[in-house]
Design an enzyme around this catalytic site. Structure first.
Site, PDB file in Angstrom:
ATOM      1  N   ASN A 140       4.448   3.717 -17.044  1.00 15.52           N
ATOM      2  CA  ASN A 140       4.491   2.306 -16.657  1.00 15.52           C
ATOM      3  C   ASN A 140       3.425   2.083 -15.592  1.00 15.52           C
ATOM      4  O   ASN A 140       3.581   2.511 -14.460  1.00 15.52           O
ATOM      5  CB  ASN A 140       5.898   1.988 -16.115  1.00 15.52           C
ATOM      6  N   TRP A 141       2.341   1.437 -15.999  1.00 17.41           N
ATOM      7  CA  TRP A 141       1.202   1.290 -15.081  1.00 17.41           C
ATOM      8  C   TRP A 141       1.397   0.160 -14.077  1.00 17.41           C
ATOM      9  O   TRP A 141       0.583  -0.006 -13.174  1.00 17.41           O
ATOM     10  CB  TRP A 141      -0.094   1.081 -15.887  1.00 17.41           C
ATOM     11  N   LYS A 142       2.424  -0.640 -14.272  1.00 17.90           N
ATOM     12  CA  LYS A 142       2.726  -1.761 -13.361  1.00 17.90           C
ATOM     13  C   LYS A 142       1.466  -2.610 -13.124  1.00 17.90           C
ATOM     14  O   LYS A 142       0.653  -2.751 -14.025  1.00 17.90           O
ATOM     15  CB  LYS A 142       3.335  -1.221 -12.064  1.00 17.90           C
ATOM     16  N   HIS A 149      13.342  -3.768 -15.810  1.00 15.43           N
ATOM     17  CA  HIS A 149      12.871  -2.903 -14.726  1.00 15.43           C
ATOM     18  C   HIS A 149      13.371  -3.436 -13.381  1.00 15.43           C
ATOM     19  O   HIS A 149      13.418  -4.642 -13.165  1.00 15.43           O
ATOM     20  CB  HIS A 149      11.339  -2.828 -14.745  1.00 15.43           C
ATOM     21  N   GLU A 204      12.029  -3.724 -10.592  1.00 14.65           N
ATOM     22  CA  GLU A 204      11.103  -4.621  -9.886  1.00 14.65           C
ATOM     23  C   GLU A 204      11.204  -6.039 -10.442  1.00 14.65           C
ATOM     24  O   GLU A 204      11.043  -7.018  -9.708  1.00 14.65           O
ATOM     25  CB  GLU A 204       9.670  -4.060  -9.967  1.00 14.65           C
ATOM     26  N   GLU A 215      17.026   4.508 -13.925  1.00 18.92           N
ATOM     27  CA  GLU A 215      16.069   4.571 -12.819  1.00 18.92           C
ATOM     28  C   GLU A 215      16.761   4.154 -11.518  1.00 18.92           C
ATOM     29  O   GLU A 215      16.806   2.963 -11.203  1.00 18.92           O
ATOM     30  CB  GLU A 215      14.898   3.623 -13.076  1.00 18.92           C
ATOM     31  N   GLY A 257       9.187   4.968  -6.704  1.00 13.68           N
ATOM     32  CA  GLY A 257       8.026   4.821  -5.832  1.00 13.68           C
ATOM     33  C   GLY A 257       8.268   5.311  -4.414  1.00 13.68           C
ATOM     34  O   GLY A 257       7.455   5.062  -3.519  1.00 13.68           O
ATOM     35  N   SER A 276      10.087   8.560  -9.227  1.00 11.69           N
ATOM     36  CA  SER A 276       9.315   9.617  -8.558  1.00 11.69           C
ATOM     37  C   SER A 276       9.229  10.916  -9.352  1.00 11.69           C
ATOM     38  O   SER A 276       9.264  12.006  -8.779  1.00 11.69           O
ATOM     39  CB  SER A 276       9.878   9.882  -7.150  1.00 11.69           C
ATOM     40  N   GLY A 303       6.048   6.094 -13.288  1.00 11.96           N
ATOM     41  CA  GLY A 303       5.266   5.037 -12.654  1.00 11.96           C
ATOM     42  C   GLY A 303       4.000   5.622 -12.051  1.00 11.96           C
ATOM     43  O   GLY A 303       3.021   5.924 -12.753  1.00 11.96           O
ATOM     44  N   GLY A 304       4.019   5.835 -10.735  1.00 13.08           N
ATOM     45  CA  GLY A 304       2.833   6.282  -9.989  1.00 13.08           C
ATOM     46  C   GLY A 304       2.087   7.433 -10.640  1.00 13.08           C
ATOM     47  O   GLY A 304       0.852   7.393 -10.765  1.00 13.08           O
TER      48      GLY A 304
HETATM   49  P1  PGA Z   1       7.702   5.882 -10.013  1.00 14.70           P
HETATM   50  O1  PGA Z   1       8.140   4.606 -10.893  1.00 14.70           O
HETATM   51  O2  PGA Z   1       7.513   7.030 -10.984  1.00 14.70           O
HETATM   52  O3  PGA Z   1       6.430   5.468  -9.321  1.00 14.70           O
HETATM   53  O4  PGA Z   1       8.813   6.158  -9.067  1.00 14.70           O
HETATM   54  C1  PGA Z   1       9.014   4.734 -11.970  1.00 14.70           C
HETATM   55  C2  PGA Z   1       9.233   3.386 -12.611  1.00 14.70           C
HETATM   56  O5  PGA Z   1       9.256   2.385 -11.890  1.00 14.70           O
HETATM   57  O6  PGA Z   1       9.381   3.275 -13.836  1.00 14.70           O
END
Ligand code: PGA
Length: 249
Positions: A9-11, A94, A96, A166, A172, A212, A233-234
């Site tokens: 997930n590149w956000k 998600h 966010e 999640e 993050g 993470s 994510g990251g």
């Molecule tokens: P993260 O994000 O790996 O940066 O913690 C995961 C996600 O939001 O899907």
């Protein structure tokens, strides 16, 4: 046999050149046939991504979508628009989106319904806040996050659902749930599907972990019985990290 999946997930990251360059690097790798790799670039680059990966095994996901096909909804993107550029997979729910854009179980129910009607495959995300876990409410909370959007669906529609647990406190933050915490929750989730549907369906659903995940912890997390992959994510923005994570499953 459940499908193993690693989704990046590149956000809101990567401009046009960075997007193309990361996709070209990923295209150059031959991953194991047993794992499905997916990436979710930002909306503005989905068309490029779909074009670049048209004849490739890597799937392209949208990070969100509206539940209607058109209308006066400034800034929104519809299922039909995504379909028209060759995208038929989407991340919904998600944390966010829930936190910053007020998505709720009821609005997600509408989105899931629309996604299924438009033949999308869905990665549905959910997870508790740290305060819920500290109060011992995390199991009840997860049950409620699944119930309204998903448990009214007929079993046939579950062919289109991938679940992604999640925990919000691990996204993050560099803080990962322990492999035991992840397994405990994934097994609870599979149990809920058994209760609401049947063993066969529960044993076919892929349940991903996100929060993470890095190459240094992925192998241990993915080796848990009820973990079928990860939503990254990251670490998915870093080519060599992402490849190591894919190879660790
Ligand atoms: P993260 O994000 O790996 O940066 O913690 C995961 C996600 O939001 O899907």
């Amino acid at each position: 046999m459940r499908q193993k999946i690693i989704a990046g997930n590149w956000k809101m990251n990567n401009d046009k050149e960075e997007t193309k360059s990361l996709i070209n690097s990923l295209k150059s790798i031959s991953f194991s046939k047993d794992v499905k790799v997916m990436i979710a670039p930002s909306y503005i680059h989905l068309s490029d991504a779909a074009e670049m990966l048209k004849d490739h095994k890597i799937d392209v996901l949208a990070q969100n979508m509206h539940f209607l096909n058109n209308g006066a909804y400034t800034g929104e993107i519809s299922p039909q628009m995504l379909k028209s550029i060759g995208i038929s997979k989407v991340i919904l729910g998600h944390s966010e989106r829930r936190i910053y854009y007020n998505e709720t179980e009821n609005s997600l129910k509408q989105k899931i319904k629309a996604a299924i009607e438009s033949n999308f495959e869905i990665i549905f995300c959910f997870g508790e806040q740290l305060s819920d876990r500290k109060k011992g409410k995390h199991f009840d909370l997860i049950k409620n996050q699944l119930k309204i959007p998903l448990f009214h669906l007929e079993s046939n529609s579950w062919k289109r659902i991938i679940l992604a647990y999640e925990p919000v406190w691990a996204i993050g933050t560099g803080e990962t749930a322990t492999p035991n915490q992840v397994q405990e929750m994934h097994s609870f989730i599979r149990g809920l599907i058994k209760q609401n549907y049947n063993d066969d369906l529960a044993n076919r659903i892929s349940i991903l972990y996100g929060g993470s995940v890095k190459s240094k912890n992925s192998k241990e997390i993915f080796s848990q019985d009820d973990v079928d992959g990860g939503l990254i994510g990251g670490a998915s923005l870093d080519f060599s990290e992402f490849v190591k994570i894919i190879e660790s499953i």
